[in-house]
Motif scaffolding. Structure first.
Motif, PDB file in Angstrom:
ATOM      1  N   LYS A   1       0.838  -1.198   0.000  1.00 16.22           N
ATOM      2  CA  LYS A   1       0.000   0.000   0.000  1.00 16.22           C
ATOM      3  C   LYS A   1       0.872   1.246   0.000  1.00 16.22           C
ATOM      4  O   LYS A   1       2.019   1.220   0.433  1.00 16.22           O
ATOM      5  N   VAL A   2       0.302   2.328  -0.481  1.00 19.47           N
ATOM      6  CA  VAL A   2       1.011   3.607  -0.471  1.00 19.47           C
ATOM      7  C   VAL A   2       1.191   4.064   0.967  1.00 19.47           C
ATOM      8  O   VAL A   2       0.242   4.118   1.740  1.00 19.47           O
ATOM      9  N   SER A   3       2.425   4.371   1.364  1.00 21.80           N
ATOM     10  CA  SER A   3       2.702   4.878   2.708  1.00 21.80           C
ATOM     11  C   SER A   3       3.503   6.156   2.552  1.00 21.80           C
ATOM     12  O   SER A   3       3.013   7.133   2.015  1.00 21.80           O
ATOM     13  N   ASP A   4       4.746   6.141   3.027  1.00 23.90           N
ATOM     14  CA  ASP A   4       5.605   7.302   2.826  1.00 23.90           C
ATOM     15  C   ASP A   4       6.336   7.215   1.491  1.00 23.90           C
ATOM     16  O   ASP A   4       7.137   8.083   1.158  1.00 23.90           O
ATOM     17  N   LYS A   5       6.068   6.154   0.732  1.00 17.20           N
ATOM     18  CA  LYS A   5       6.653   6.018  -0.595  1.00 17.20           C
ATOM     19  C   LYS A   5       5.655   5.312  -1.502  1.00 17.20           C
ATOM     20  O   LYS A   5       4.610   4.820  -1.056  1.00 17.20           O
ATOM     21  N   GLN A   6       5.953   5.269  -2.772  1.00 19.01           N
ATOM     22  CA  GLN A   6       5.056   4.630  -3.718  1.00 19.01           C
ATOM     23  C   GLN A   6       4.913   3.140  -3.432  1.00 19.01           C
ATOM     24  O   GLN A   6       5.846   2.488  -2.963  1.00 19.01           O
ATOM     25  N   SER A   7       3.742   2.600  -3.735  1.00 22.04           N
ATOM     26  CA  SER A   7       3.538   1.160  -3.623  1.00 22.04           C
ATOM     27  C   SER A   7       4.132   0.490  -4.854  1.00 22.04           C
ATOM     28  O   SER A   7       4.412   1.144  -5.870  1.00 22.04           O
TER      29      SER A   7
ATOM     30  N   SER B   1       2.558  -1.380  -6.814  1.00 20.23           N
ATOM     31  CA  SER B   1       1.576  -1.236  -7.896  1.00 20.23           C
ATOM     32  C   SER B   1       1.788   0.071  -8.645  1.00 20.23           C
ATOM     33  O   SER B   1       1.695   0.115  -9.885  1.00 20.23           O
ATOM     34  N   ASN B   2       2.077   1.142  -7.917  1.00 18.79           N
ATOM     35  CA  ASN B   2       2.353   2.430  -8.562  1.00 18.79           C
ATOM     36  C   ASN B   2       3.520   2.307  -9.533  1.00 18.79           C
ATOM     37  O   ASN B   2       3.463   2.808 -10.663  1.00 18.79           O
TER      38      ASN B   2
ATOM     39  N   VAL C   1      -5.334   4.880 -10.338  1.00 16.12           N
ATOM     40  CA  VAL C   1      -6.678   5.273  -9.926  1.00 16.12           C
ATOM     41  C   VAL C   1      -6.707   5.493  -8.425  1.00 16.12           C
ATOM     42  O   VAL C   1      -6.356   4.598  -7.650  1.00 16.12           O
ATOM     43  N   PHE C   2      -7.106   6.678  -8.024  1.00 12.35           N
ATOM     44  CA  PHE C   2      -7.250   6.989  -6.604  1.00 12.35           C
ATOM     45  C   PHE C   2      -8.736   7.030  -6.269  1.00 12.35           C
ATOM     46  O   PHE C   2      -9.544   7.516  -7.047  1.00 12.35           O
ATOM     47  N   GLY C   3      -9.072   6.519  -5.089  1.00 13.75           N
ATOM     48  CA  GLY C   3     -10.470   6.604  -4.685  1.00 13.75           C
ATOM     49  C   GLY C   3     -11.007   5.289  -4.177  1.00 13.75           C
ATOM     50  O   GLY C   3     -10.265   4.426  -3.711  1.00 13.75           O
ATOM     51  N   ASP C   4     -12.328   5.107  -4.301  1.00 12.99           N
ATOM     52  CA  ASP C   4     -13.007   3.953  -3.728  1.00 12.99           C
ATOM     53  C   ASP C   4     -12.536   2.624  -4.314  1.00 12.99           C
ATOM     54  O   ASP C   4     -12.496   1.609  -3.622  1.00 12.99           O
ATOM     55  N   SER C   5     -12.187   2.619  -5.591  1.00  6.53           N
ATOM     56  CA  SER C   5     -11.895   1.356  -6.253  1.00  6.53           C
ATOM     57  C   SER C   5     -10.560   0.755  -5.820  1.00  6.53           C
ATOM     58  O   SER C   5     -10.380  -0.451  -5.856  1.00  6.53           O
ATOM     59  N   ASN C   6      -9.593   1.594  -5.447  1.00  5.00           N
ATOM     60  CA  ASN C   6      -8.307   1.107  -4.933  1.00  5.00           C
ATOM     61  C   ASN C   6      -7.699   0.068  -5.883  1.00  5.00           C
ATOM     62  O   ASN C   6      -7.450  -1.073  -5.518  1.00  5.00           O
ATOM     63  N   ILE C   7      -7.480   0.494  -7.133  1.00  7.04           N
ATOM     64  CA  ILE C   7      -6.984  -0.420  -8.151  1.00  7.04           C
ATOM     65  C   ILE C   7      -5.490  -0.674  -7.949  1.00  7.04           C
ATOM     66  O   ILE C   7      -4.687   0.247  -7.943  1.00  7.04           O
ATOM     67  N   THR C   8      -5.139  -1.927  -7.775  1.00  7.15           N
ATOM     68  CA  THR C   8      -3.748  -2.349  -7.588  1.00  7.15           C
ATOM     69  C   THR C   8      -3.420  -3.428  -8.617  1.00  7.15           C
ATOM     70  O   THR C   8      -4.282  -3.864  -9.383  1.00  7.15           O
TER      71      THR C   8
ATOM     72  N   PRO D   1     -19.232  -3.296  -8.159  1.00  7.24           N
ATOM     73  CA  PRO D   1     -19.332  -3.198  -9.621  1.00  7.24           C
ATOM     74  C   PRO D   1     -18.414  -2.115 -10.194  1.00  7.24           C
ATOM     75  O   PRO D   1     -17.872  -2.277 -11.284  1.00  7.24           O
ATOM     76  N   LEU D   2     -18.235  -1.019  -9.435  1.00  9.39           N
ATOM     77  CA  LEU D   2     -17.360   0.055  -9.907  1.00  9.39           C
ATOM     78  C   LEU D   2     -15.921  -0.431 -10.037  1.00  9.39           C
ATOM     79  O   LEU D   2     -15.229  -0.088 -11.000  1.00  9.39           O
ATOM     80  N   THR D   3     -15.480  -1.250  -9.096  1.00  4.94           N
ATOM     81  CA  THR D   3     -14.128  -1.797  -9.164  1.00  4.94           C
ATOM     82  C   THR D   3     -13.962  -2.678 -10.389  1.00  4.94           C
ATOM     83  O   THR D   3     -12.997  -2.542 -11.148  1.00  4.94           O
ATOM     84  N   ARG D   4     -14.904  -3.587 -10.619  1.00  6.62           N
ATOM     85  CA  ARG D   4     -14.811  -4.486 -11.766  1.00  6.62           C
ATOM     86  C   ARG D   4     -14.835  -3.720 -13.083  1.00  6.62           C
ATOM     87  O   ARG D   4     -14.075  -4.007 -14.000  1.00  6.62           O
ATOM     88  N   GLN D   5     -15.696  -2.718 -13.154  1.00  7.23           N
ATOM     89  CA  GLN D   5     -15.797  -1.925 -14.374  1.00  7.23           C
ATOM     90  C   GLN D   5     -14.506  -1.152 -14.631  1.00  7.23           C
ATOM     91  O   GLN D   5     -14.007  -1.089 -15.758  1.00  7.23           O
ATOM     92  N   THR D   6     -13.933  -0.578 -13.576  1.00  4.95           N
ATOM     93  CA  THR D   6     -12.704   0.200 -13.712  1.00  4.95           C
ATOM     94  C   THR D   6     -11.544  -0.682 -14.148  1.00  4.95           C
ATOM     95  O   THR D   6     -10.735  -0.294 -14.997  1.00  4.95           O
ATOM     96  N   ILE D   7     -11.444  -1.888 -13.578  1.00  2.68           N
ATOM     97  CA  ILE D   7     -10.381  -2.826 -13.951  1.00  2.68           C
ATOM     98  C   ILE D   7     -10.459  -3.158 -15.440  1.00  2.68           C
ATOM     99  O   ILE D   7      -9.453  -3.104 -16.162  1.00  2.68           O
TER     100      ILE D   7
END
Length: 208
Positions: free
Chosen positions: A119-125, A127-128, A139-146, A174-180
């Motif tokens: 996960k993003v902490s004091d540095k990039q994850s 996934s980033n 993608v930042f927000g509810d979907s938390n795409i990794t 559904p928003l997560t699946r659609q975004t992926i």
């Protein structure tokens, strides 16, 4: 084949005793892993999913005898080596070496390897980092795409329902699946994503 691609060149799994439990090179194209029932085919696919950034903890007895897994990959022409230790945590970090595996194993973890959190902490994850190499929007927000979320559409295990396109997870929106799917199809639009989030929030208020 030349744009926005990821190839697995080699997979290496080490046992707790420091011995190689598996070492195989892959070619660009179709690769088939075959063997008798219970010979370890699913276990190898789990390790591939895991070392590329998947969140996996359902290790079987044989997998728990392994300490770490390495993968030499090529992302949009950039060759790098990924390493993850085998553990029970769903947020195990990833070590990345910019170069081939044969060079990576000669380098010290404290030297040319770079450690990135799940996960993003004091540095990039991690996934980033991988998203940047693959030219995929972050993608930042509810979907938390990794990377885990993207891999869920590319890898389905035997325990998932046969009619499921995604590796099964509870509380999958559904928003997560659609975004992926839109990220992988390269049709993701951040403005549209933000509008969908606002719509979802307003619908929640109406229900209350």
């Amino acid at each position: 084949m030349m744009h926005n691609n990821l190839f697995l060149n080699r997979l290496i799994i080490f046992s707790n005793g420091g011995q190689k439990a598996f070492d195989e090179s892959f070619k660009k194209g179709i690769n088939i892993i075959r063997g008798d029932n219970s010979s370890g085919k699913s276990t190898i696919s789990h390790f591939i999913f895991y070392v590329l950034g998947g969140s996996f903890t359902s290790w079987n007895r044989e997998s728990k005898r392994c300490s770490s897994v390495y993968a030499e990959v090529e992302m949009n022409g950039v060759v790098l080596t990924l390493k993850r230790d085998v553990g029970e945590s769903q947020i195990m970090p990833m070590y990345i070496y910019w170069g081939k595996y044969v060079d990576a194993i000669k380098a010290t973890i404290e030297g040319q390897w770079h450690k990135f959190p799940y996960k993003v902490s004091d540095k990039q994850s991690f996934s980033n980092i991988l998203f940047e190499l693959l030219d995929i929007p972050i993608v930042f927000g509810d979907s938390n795409i990794t990377m885990h979320q993207l891999l869920r559409l590319m890898y389905v295990d035997q325990d998932s329902p046969t009619n499921s396109l995604f590796l099964y997870e509870q509380f999958d929106s559904p928003l997560t699946r659609q975004t992926i799917s839109e990220l992988l199809l390269e049709i993701y639009d951040n403005t549209l994503y933000e509008d969908r989030k606002k719509k979802k929030e307003k619908e929640k208020r109406l229900v209350v």
